[in-house]
Design a protein around this motif. Structure first.
Motif, PDB file in Angstrom:
ATOM      1  N   TRP A  44       2.820   7.341   6.552  1.00 39.53           N
ATOM      2  CA  TRP A  44       3.543   7.082   7.794  1.00 39.53           C
ATOM      3  C   TRP A  44       4.996   7.528   7.708  1.00 39.53           C
ATOM      4  O   TRP A  44       5.579   7.961   8.727  1.00 39.53           O
ATOM      5  N   LEU A  45       5.588   7.469   6.522  1.00 41.44           N
ATOM      6  CA  LEU A  45       6.950   7.988   6.380  1.00 41.44           C
ATOM      7  C   LEU A  45       6.974   9.499   6.580  1.00 41.44           C
ATOM      8  O   LEU A  45       7.925  10.041   7.168  1.00 41.44           O
ATOM      9  N   ALA A  46       5.938  10.178   6.116  1.00 38.48           N
ATOM     10  CA  ALA A  46       5.857  11.632   6.318  1.00 38.48           C
ATOM     11  C   ALA A  46       5.760  11.958   7.806  1.00 38.48           C
ATOM     12  O   ALA A  46       6.403  12.903   8.292  1.00 38.48           O
ATOM     13  N   VAL A  47       4.958  11.188   8.535  1.00 42.23           N
ATOM     14  CA  VAL A  47       4.840  11.402   9.982  1.00 42.23           C
ATOM     15  C   VAL A  47       6.178  11.130  10.669  1.00 42.23           C
ATOM     16  O   VAL A  47       6.623  11.881  11.536  1.00 42.23           O
ATOM     17  N   THR A  48       6.835  10.047  10.263  1.00 42.60           N
ATOM     18  CA  THR A  48       8.135   9.701  10.830  1.00 42.60           C
ATOM     19  C   THR A  48       9.160  10.789  10.556  1.00 42.60           C
ATOM     20  O   THR A  48       9.955  11.161  11.430  1.00 42.60           O
ATOM     21  N   LYS A  62       0.851  -1.189   0.000  1.00 41.65           N
ATOM     22  CA  LYS A  62       0.000   0.000   0.000  1.00 41.65           C
ATOM     23  C   LYS A  62       0.885   1.236   0.000  1.00 41.65           C
ATOM     24  O   LYS A  62       1.358   1.680   1.043  1.00 41.65           O
ATOM     25  N   SER A  63       1.101   1.798  -1.184  1.00 35.06           N
ATOM     26  CA  SER A  63       2.014   2.934  -1.322  1.00 35.06           C
ATOM     27  C   SER A  63       1.542   4.145  -0.534  1.00 35.06           C
ATOM     28  O   SER A  63       2.349   4.845   0.095  1.00 35.06           O
ATOM     29  N   GLY A  64       0.243   4.416  -0.559  1.00 31.32           N
ATOM     30  CA  GLY A  64      -0.288   5.570   0.155  1.00 31.32           C
ATOM     31  C   GLY A  64      -0.047   5.478   1.648  1.00 31.32           C
ATOM     32  O   GLY A  64       0.322   6.467   2.305  1.00 31.32           O
ATOM     33  N   LEU A 123      13.747   7.561  -0.371  1.00 30.72           N
ATOM     34  CA  LEU A 123      12.859   6.406  -0.493  1.00 30.72           C
ATOM     35  C   LEU A 123      11.425   6.832  -0.792  1.00 30.72           C
ATOM     36  O   LEU A 123      10.716   6.163  -1.553  1.00 30.72           O
ATOM     37  N   MET A 124      10.987   7.938  -0.216  1.00 28.09           N
ATOM     38  CA  MET A 124       9.638   8.430  -0.500  1.00 28.09           C
ATOM     39  C   MET A 124       9.497   8.791  -1.977  1.00 28.09           C
ATOM     40  O   MET A 124       8.475   8.495  -2.604  1.00 28.09           O
ATOM     41  N   VAL A 125      10.528   9.415  -2.533  1.00 28.24           N
ATOM     42  CA  VAL A 125      10.513   9.746  -3.962  1.00 28.24           C
ATOM     43  C   VAL A 125      10.470   8.469  -4.797  1.00 28.24           C
ATOM     44  O   VAL A 125       9.727   8.375  -5.790  1.00 28.24           O
ATOM     45  N   GLN A 126      11.222   7.454  -4.393  1.00 34.94           N
ATOM     46  CA  GLN A 126      11.227   6.193  -5.135  1.00 34.94           C
ATOM     47  C   GLN A 126       9.875   5.495  -5.060  1.00 34.94           C
ATOM     48  O   GLN A 126       9.426   4.896  -6.039  1.00 34.94           O
ATOM     49  N   VAL A 127       9.221   5.576  -3.911  1.00 42.85           N
ATOM     50  CA  VAL A 127       7.892   4.964  -3.769  1.00 42.85           C
ATOM     51  C   VAL A 127       6.891   5.663  -4.674  1.00 42.85           C
ATOM     52  O   VAL A 127       6.047   5.030  -5.315  1.00 42.85           O
ATOM     53  N   VAL A 128       6.993   6.999  -4.733  1.00 44.58           N
ATOM     54  CA  VAL A 128       6.082   7.763  -5.596  1.00 44.58           C
ATOM     55  C   VAL A 128       6.304   7.399  -7.056  1.00 44.58           C
ATOM     56  O   VAL A 128       5.342   7.238  -7.828  1.00 44.58           O
ATOM     57  N   ARG A 129       7.550   7.242  -7.460  1.00 45.52           N
ATOM     58  CA  ARG A 129       7.852   6.969  -8.863  1.00 45.52           C
ATOM     59  C   ARG A 129       7.530   5.536  -9.270  1.00 45.52           C
ATOM     60  O   ARG A 129       7.237   5.274 -10.439  1.00 45.52           O
ATOM     61  N   SER A 130       7.593   4.616  -8.330  1.00 47.05           N
ATOM     62  CA  SER A 130       7.316   3.223  -8.671  1.00 47.05           C
ATOM     63  C   SER A 130       5.818   3.019  -8.844  1.00 47.05           C
ATOM     64  O   SER A 130       5.009   3.573  -8.106  1.00 47.05           O
ATOM     65  N   GLN A 131       5.442   2.251  -9.836  1.00 50.26           N
ATOM     66  CA  GLN A 131       4.028   1.990 -10.078  1.00 50.26           C
ATOM     67  C   GLN A 131       3.424   1.145  -8.969  1.00 50.26           C
ATOM     68  O   GLN A 131       2.263   1.287  -8.617  1.00 50.26           O
ATOM     69  N   ASN A 132       4.203   0.242  -8.434  1.00 50.91           N
ATOM     70  CA  ASN A 132       3.772  -0.532  -7.277  1.00 50.91           C
ATOM     71  C   ASN A 132       5.000  -0.879  -6.441  1.00 50.91           C
ATOM     72  O   ASN A 132       6.120  -0.838  -6.920  1.00 50.91           O
ATOM     73  N   LEU A 133       4.777  -1.216  -5.198  1.00 54.52           N
ATOM     74  CA  LEU A 133       5.878  -1.547  -4.310  1.00 54.52           C
ATOM     75  C   LEU A 133       6.386  -2.953  -4.611  1.00 54.52           C
ATOM     76  O   LEU A 133       5.703  -3.932  -4.324  1.00 54.52           O
ATOM     77  N   GLY A 134       7.570  -3.028  -5.186  1.00 50.44           N
ATOM     78  CA  GLY A 134       8.162  -4.326  -5.471  1.00 50.44           C
ATOM     79  C   GLY A 134       9.084  -4.765  -4.351  1.00 50.44           C
ATOM     80  O   GLY A 134       9.246  -4.079  -3.331  1.00 50.44           O
ATOM     81  N   GLU A 135       9.713  -5.909  -4.549  1.00 51.46           N
ATOM     82  CA  GLU A 135      10.608  -6.446  -3.536  1.00 51.46           C
ATOM     83  C   GLU A 135      11.802  -5.521  -3.296  1.00 51.46           C
ATOM     84  O   GLU A 135      12.286  -5.408  -2.174  1.00 51.46           O
TER      85      GLU A 135
END
Length: 203
Positions: free
Chosen positions: A99-103, A92-94, A158-170
């Motif tokens: 939670w990363l933003a809160v952290t 769940k990317s969102g 990592l947040m930028v990478q999550v946004v750019r990735s279409q889905n969270l891979g391994e």
């Protein structure tokens, strides 16, 4: 025979596309070297803890309620990062980004409190050049703070990478896992700082 050959080819293709990663193990090795670094700094502080050179002691300088608040903020950030990891395993990317933003916000708050403490001590004439006690204190605490700052930069990447990735891979989950190990490690180190440096100097 043909089916066995196709199966072997497919297995080899999957292995080449998703090769086994040793990055998490390698990161554990890095953390062990960091343990040596902080153990050395704690040892230096232990030797210099009573070398005040006629200057102020920990009882004169340290605001335990303020440091306790600082500690609570960092420990809370470890919990929120745990929620981010739960979202990562559920792909769940969102949730991860939220939670990363809160952290990240909690980590920034921790650093702001720490910098204010440093500024207040220096204004009182209790800078790192005042005594061996204060030199070892600033070296240990600022090294931890530098690690937290590095973790925050890593978190943004990592947040930028999550946004750019279409889905969270391994690969993304593995990177988040490495940062999780790093962030929780900093929490453990800070608990030692709070207990050994602050409380030990006041009690």
């Amino acid at each position: 025979m043909l089916q066995k050959t196709n199966a072997a080819t497919l297995a080899e293709h999957d292995y080449n596309e998703h090769p086994e990663s040793h990055s998490v193990f390698g990161f554990w090795v890095y953390l062990m070297t960091d343990c040596i670094l902080f153990a050395s700094l704690f040892a230096v502080f232990g030797v210099m803890a009573h070398q005040f050179a006629g200057g102020p002691t920990g009882k004169d300088l340290f605001d335990i309620p303020g440091v306790a608040l600082e500690t609570g903020v960092l420990l809370l950030s470890s919990i929120t990062y745990g929620f981010a990891m739960l979202g990562a395993h559920q792909r769940k990317s969102g949730t991860v980004l939220g939670w990363l933003a809160v952290t990240f916000a909690l980590g920034v708050t921790f650093l702001v409190i720490e910098l204010r403490e440093f500024s207040h001590l220096i204004e009182q004439g209790a800078g790192p050049d005042r005594s061996a006690f204060l030199s070892s204190f600033f070296a240990l605490v600022s090294t931890h703070g530098l690690h937290v700052f590095t973790g925050l930069i890593w978190m943004v990447v990592l947040m930028v990478q999550v946004v750019r990735s279409q889905n969270l891979g391994e690969q993304e989950v593995r990177r988040l896992t490495c940062l999780s190990l790093f962030w929780h490690f900093l929490d453990v180190v800070w608990i030692c700082v709070f207990t050994f440096v602050y409380l030990g100097s006041v009690l």
